[in-house]
Design an enzyme around this catalytic site. Sequence first.
Site, short mmCIF file in Angstrom:
data_model
loop_
_atom_site.label_atom_id
_atom_site.label_comp_id
_atom_site.label_asym_id
_atom_site.label_seq_id
_atom_site.Cartn_x
_atom_site.Cartn_y
_atom_site.Cartn_z
N ASN A 35 -8.56 8.34 6.41
CA ASN A 35 -7.47 7.97 5.52
C ASN A 35 -6.16 7.85 6.28
O ASN A 35 -5.90 8.60 7.21
CB ASN A 35 -7.34 9.00 4.39
N CYS A 40 6.49 -1.27 23.64
CA CYS A 40 6.47 -0.02 24.44
C CYS A 40 5.52 1.03 23.88
O CYS A 40 5.49 2.16 24.38
CB CYS A 40 7.89 0.56 24.53
N HIS A 66 -7.87 6.55 11.80
CA HIS A 66 -7.45 5.17 11.53
C HIS A 66 -5.93 5.03 11.44
O HIS A 66 -5.41 4.05 10.90
CB HIS A 66 -8.11 4.66 10.24
N CYS A 87 5.30 0.32 18.20
CA CYS A 87 5.98 -0.79 18.87
C CYS A 87 4.98 -1.64 19.66
O CYS A 87 4.17 -1.10 20.43
CB CYS A 87 7.06 -0.27 19.82
N ARG A 93 0.84 -1.20 0.00
CA ARG A 93 0.00 0.00 0.00
C ARG A 93 0.87 1.25 0.00
O ARG A 93 0.56 2.22 -0.70
CB ARG A 93 -0.95 0.00 1.19
N SER A 122 -18.05 6.38 2.28
CA SER A 122 -19.28 5.60 2.08
C SER A 122 -20.10 5.56 3.37
O SER A 122 -21.22 5.06 3.38
CB SER A 122 -18.90 4.17 1.68
N ASP A 130 -3.25 7.87 4.49
CA ASP A 130 -2.26 8.21 3.45
C ASP A 130 -1.44 9.45 3.77
O ASP A 130 -0.46 9.74 3.08
CB ASP A 130 -2.96 8.37 2.09
N CYS A 140 13.16 0.31 22.47
CA CYS A 140 13.24 -0.88 23.33
C CYS A 140 13.64 -2.15 22.58
O CYS A 140 13.74 -3.21 23.18
CB CYS A 140 11.89 -1.10 24.02
N GLY A 151 -16.31 12.24 0.62
CA GLY A 151 -15.63 11.07 0.08
C GLY A 151 -15.60 9.86 1.00
O GLY A 151 -14.61 9.14 1.05
N1 APR Z 1 -14.72 12.58 -4.53
C1 APR Z 1 -15.59 12.35 -3.52
N2 APR Z 1 -16.03 11.10 -3.19
C2 APR Z 1 -15.60 10.07 -3.95
C3 APR Z 1 -14.71 10.25 -5.04
C4 APR Z 1 -14.27 11.58 -5.32
N3 APR Z 1 -13.43 11.85 -6.32
N4 APR Z 1 -14.47 9.01 -5.59
C5 APR Z 1 -15.17 8.11 -4.85
N5 APR Z 1 -15.85 8.74 -3.87
C6 APR Z 1 -16.71 8.17 -2.83
C7 APR Z 1 -17.41 6.88 -3.18
O1 APR Z 1 -18.64 7.13 -3.79
C8 APR Z 1 -17.59 6.22 -1.81
O2 APR Z 1 -18.82 6.65 -1.21
O3 APR Z 1 -15.86 7.85 -1.75
C9 APR Z 1 -16.44 6.79 -0.99
C10 APR Z 1 -15.32 5.79 -0.67
O4 APR Z 1 -15.85 4.84 0.20
P1 APR Z 1 -14.94 3.68 0.81
O5 APR Z 1 -14.12 3.10 -0.26
O6 APR Z 1 -15.85 2.80 1.57
O7 APR Z 1 -13.95 4.45 1.78
P2 APR Z 1 -14.18 4.99 3.27
O8 APR Z 1 -15.55 5.43 3.49
O9 APR Z 1 -13.09 5.96 3.55
O10 APR Z 1 -13.89 3.64 4.13
C11 APR Z 1 -13.89 3.74 5.51
O11 APR Z 1 -13.13 1.50 5.75
O12 APR Z 1 -11.78 -0.07 4.90
C12 APR Z 1 -11.94 0.76 5.92
O13 APR Z 1 -10.29 1.68 7.29
C13 APR Z 1 -10.79 1.70 5.99
O14 APR Z 1 -10.82 4.08 6.41
C14 APR Z 1 -11.44 3.05 5.69
C15 APR Z 1 -12.86 2.83 6.12
#
Ligand code: APR
Length: 232
Positions: A93, A121, A110, A118, A61, A181, A95, A142, A179
């Site tokens: 995120n 520790c 997250h 670690c 990743r 879900s 990242d 450690c 952005g």
């Molecule tokens: N701009 C805005 N939204 C977008 C774009 C974009 N360019 N492209 C995609 N999306 C939307 C999608 O429609 C979707 O609703 O971003 C969302 C991504 O959803 P997920 O892939 O489920 O990501 P997320 O909600 O961050 O997941 C939550 O799940 O897997 C775990 O720990 C991981 O932090 C993550 C958590």
Amino acid sequence: MRSARGVFVLTGAGVSAESGVPTFRGGGGAAVWKGLPFDVISSASMVRSNLPEVWEWFDYRRGVLESCRPNRAHETLAGWQNRFERFTLATQNIDGLHAEAGSRGVLELHGNVWRALCLNCDGREDLRRKPSDVRPPVCDECGGRMRPDVVLFGEMLPAGVWDEAADGSAASDVCFIVGTSALVHPAASLPLAAKHAGAFLVEVNPEPTPLSNVCDLALRGPAGEVLPQIEF
Ligand code: APR
């Protein structure tokens, strides 16, 4: 926005999609590792049973992220941080792109893929300062074995970070959901706390989510195109 004193923003993988970071569930290409769904390879039990495999997955990743740079959505949010009495940016995120875009005090719900934690520790170290061929990495403090500093499925969020995010959402006048879900909890409950406190909820996402029906406004489009258009 002009009359807001407190603004809270929750972001997810979609805010980084235009930077080339794969999302998990929605558009932009899901992520699966060696046929293992990400919620298996990214689980606490995997750290206990097969730490080297977990490191291989997160090394992969990081490899994907290496060439990814912040986009206009990250930059716009960084530009908002001094515009309000209180601005809270919480992200799911790992990242690090919000901070790279200039956002300070980003609440990484997250964790962060560029850090190691670690197992002995609880010390945290920046992976970019450690030899990449030693797996698992060894703690400078450690000598303990280290794991990715990422919250895995089945694990609690970092308490201090969560409390700050919960405070920020409950004290907000405007809350943005960008952005995500909104399927993963407890992060997805933060906008509900903001709504409960009377905030105006704005969703920025090309697709509807389970939070859409509690939003006051849904801006259907990519965050990198929509956020820069919000002028106030
Ligand atoms: N701009 C805005 N939204 C977008 C774009 C974009 N360019 N492209 C995609 N999306 C939307 C999608 O429609 C979707 O609703 O971003 C969302 C991504 O959803 P997920 O892939 O489920 O990501 P997320 O909600 O961050 O997941 C939550 O799940 O897997 C775990 O720990 C991981 O932090 C993550 C958590």
